[in-house]
Design a protein around this motif. Structure first.
Motif, PDB file in Angstrom:
ATOM      1  N   THR A  94       1.542   0.228   2.036  1.00  0.00           N
ATOM      2  CA  THR A  94       1.247   1.649   1.847  1.00  0.00           C
ATOM      3  C   THR A  94       2.248   2.505   2.607  1.00  0.00           C
ATOM      4  O   THR A  94       2.801   3.471   2.061  1.00  0.00           O
ATOM      5  N   ASP A 199       6.618  -2.900  -5.898  1.00  0.00           N
ATOM      6  CA  ASP A 199       5.484  -3.152  -5.017  1.00  0.00           C
ATOM      7  C   ASP A 199       5.223  -4.657  -5.071  1.00  0.00           C
ATOM      8  O   ASP A 199       4.733  -5.176  -6.081  1.00  0.00           O
ATOM      9  N   ARG A 358     -14.465  -9.784  -3.744  1.00  0.00           N
ATOM     10  CA  ARG A 358     -14.470  -8.321  -3.681  1.00  0.00           C
ATOM     11  C   ARG A 358     -15.108  -7.779  -4.951  1.00  0.00           C
ATOM     12  O   ARG A 358     -14.883  -8.311  -6.045  1.00  0.00           O
TER      13      ARG A 358
HETATM   14  N1  C6P Z   1      -4.536  -4.393  -2.044  1.00  0.00           N
HETATM   15  C1  C6P Z   1      -6.670  -5.422  -2.512  1.00  0.00           C
HETATM   16  O1  C6P Z   1      -7.800  -5.813  -2.198  1.00  0.00           O
HETATM   17  P1  C6P Z   1      -1.794  -2.336   2.286  1.00  0.00           P
HETATM   18  O2  C6P Z   1      -3.223  -1.912   2.304  1.00  0.00           O
HETATM   19  O3  C6P Z   1      -0.880  -1.208   2.657  1.00  0.00           O
HETATM   20  O4  C6P Z   1      -1.531  -3.589   3.012  1.00  0.00           O
HETATM   21  O5  C6P Z   1      -1.459  -2.722   0.754  1.00  0.00           O
HETATM   22  C2  C6P Z   1      -1.662  -1.790  -0.265  1.00  0.00           C
HETATM   23  C3  C6P Z   1      -1.444  -2.440  -1.583  1.00  0.00           C
HETATM   24  C4  C6P Z   1      -0.369  -2.045  -2.356  1.00  0.00           C
HETATM   25  N2  C6P Z   1      -0.092  -2.647  -3.530  1.00  0.00           N
HETATM   26  C5  C6P Z   1      -0.833  -3.645  -4.003  1.00  0.00           C
HETATM   27  C6  C6P Z   1      -0.458  -4.289  -5.296  1.00  0.00           C
HETATM   28  C7  C6P Z   1      -1.945  -4.074  -3.272  1.00  0.00           C
HETATM   29  O6  C6P Z   1      -2.673  -5.085  -3.741  1.00  0.00           O
HETATM   30  C8  C6P Z   1      -2.273  -3.461  -2.043  1.00  0.00           C
HETATM   31  C9  C6P Z   1      -3.495  -3.850  -1.277  1.00  0.00           C
HETATM   32  C10 C6P Z   1      -5.745  -4.904  -1.435  1.00  0.00           C
HETATM   33  O7  C6P Z   1      -6.268  -5.483  -3.667  1.00  0.00           O
HETATM   34  C11 C6P Z   1      -6.456  -3.936  -0.531  1.00  0.00           C
HETATM   35  S1  C6P Z   1      -6.933  -2.448  -1.346  1.00  0.00           S
END
Ligand code: C6P
Length: 405
Positions: A94, A199, A358
């Motif tokens: 993020t 991403d 989840r």
């Molecule tokens: N998805 C899920 O349960 P962070 O929170 O910054 O580490 O990652 C964000 C993020 C960005 N892109 C993708 C494709 C993701 O899957 C995630 C995080 C987790 O799917 C937590 S919401």
């Protein structure tokens, strides 16, 4: 051959009982369990050589700095970056994406420019672009998804144009598991002159990723989804593009010279690592990369694909189940609903059996809108899960179903 017994014994988090049952952890797409080598590396920093990095000329500070910087080199090697200077430590995907949205997009986008993303993005690769579009007057466009959970590229020739200045795409969907044809998409973006961000939050933990082969301009991922600690992530960027970005945060370490009137900036990557970084977490990430390298990313990927095929096959026999996402080219993620049972109820019943999944919109509400549901259950696997756990999961689902007839 994968030594599952050994792998499982490395993860203290898998040894617990939940509600009196052995714990089955099927939520690794949210965050992974951590092997004891990672926990030990973090503990060792705090107990043996706590000090700030890049600032001290004494034993502990130099040791911490060396460890911290050697992880930068490990990350570069893992994703095949040409230099560790391309690697910026952030607190997660993020923050990495927001860094691009603030430091690159706000400098380079003007009214009428276009940002292209897809309908399958996690909110972290969507909301920063909505805000950037509002702030710069740029227009946000989406590549749609089909009902089988893949990108609908039929109009890509219209959606991608010389007006597209930024193209941001997920390599693997966190909800559907869809693995996108990322190399081809990067090439198409470059053909139109766009800067391309990938991403890789759900891909780097599960497969080998080569940024030079993909030729992407930016790549973002999180340590906590790949056996590492929370609070550490990475932004990879091509050097000439990083050089052309304004600093994200101002503060210590990111400067070269500060006077009361103005400041000049440190070299990259330090320019983008203002303040005391997450030292212990970076060191823990290094141990996680060692751990994954010992198994081998090809082995991780191959094993997870076997597990996925086994699970999908068994799940498809359950009456009233809808499994979302494509049949092929999928990561080890299974989103589903069962007729007549709310996803949250299903997750709670599974929890009573010690199984963690989840349920919800998975931070990707446009996907839910597309499929006309408010939530799904999502089971996601990692290299420490087993076929026996999958079988237990299926049995529990069949038992739960009996309460609802
Ligand atoms: N998805 C899920 O349960 P962070 O929170 O910054 O580490 O990652 C964000 C993020 C960005 N892109 C993708 C494709 C993701 O899957 C995630 C995080 C987790 O799917 C937590 S919401």
């Amino acid at each position: 051959m994968i030594d599952l017994k050994k792998i499982r014994s490395d993860f203290p988090g898998l040894q617990i009982n939940v509600h009196g049952k052995p714990y089955v952890y099927f939520d690794s797409a949210a965050t992974s369990q951590k092997p004891k080598m990672v926990i030990d590396a973090v503990t060792s920093y705090y107990t043996d050589y706590t000090a700030n990095v890049h600032r001290g000329i004494y034993f502990a500070s130099e040791k911490a700095t060396n460890h911290y910087e050697s992880v930068r080199a490990q990350v570069a090697q893992l994703i095949h970056a040409s230099s560790e200077r391309n690697i910026i430590f952030t607190k997660g995907t993020t923050e990495s994406i927001n860094m691009v949205a603030y430091s690159w997009a706000r400098k380079h986008l003007k009214p009428g420019d276009e940002i292209l993303i897809t309908e399958m993005e996690h909110h972290s690769n969507l909301v920063p672009w909505q805000i950037a579009a509002q702030d710069t007057g740029a227009i946000l466009k989406y590549i749609p998804i089909t009902m089988d959970g893949t990108l609908d590229l039929s109009d890509i020739g219209l959606l991608l144009s010389p007006s597209t200045k930024l193209f941001a795409i997920t390599q693997q969907s966190n909800v559907l598991g869809t693995v996108n044809p990322i190399k081809e998409l990067v090439r198409k973006g470059h053909d139109m002159g766009a800067v391309v961000l990938v991403d890789a939050a759900q891909s780097v933990p599960h497969q080998s990723v080569d940024v030079q082969d993909l030729n992407c301009d930016f790549l973002a991922f999180s340590g906590h989804k790949m056996l590492g600690p929370t609070g550490v992530g990475v932004l990879y960027g091509k050097m000439e593009i990083l050089e052309d970005m304004t600093p994200f945060h101002g503060g210590g370490e990111m400067i070269n010279r500060v006077t009361m009137q103005e400041s000049t900036w440190n070299d990259i990557p330090y320019r983008f690592e203002a303040g005391t970084p997450n030292i212990a977490q970076v060191i823990g990430l290094g141990a996680a990369i060692d751990y994954l390298n010992d198994i081998g990313m090809a082995t991780v990927h191959f094993y997870e694909q076997e597990l996925l095929a086994h699970a999908k096959n068994a799940l498809s026999d359950i009456d009233g189940i809808t499994i979302y996402g494509p049949e092929n080219n999928c990561g080890a993620v299974i989103p589903f609903n069962i007729d007549g049972i709310h996803a949250a109820d299903l997750a709670q019943f599974l929890d009573q059996d010690g199984i963690a999944v989840r349920a919800g919109h998975h931070c990707a509400q446009p996907i839910m809108d597309k499929f006309g549901v408010s939530s799904t259950v999502r089971a996601s696997f990692y290299v420490y899960n087993t076929k026996d756990e999958v079988d237990q999961f299926i049995q529990c689902l069949n038992n739960i179903k009996k309460y609802f007839v």
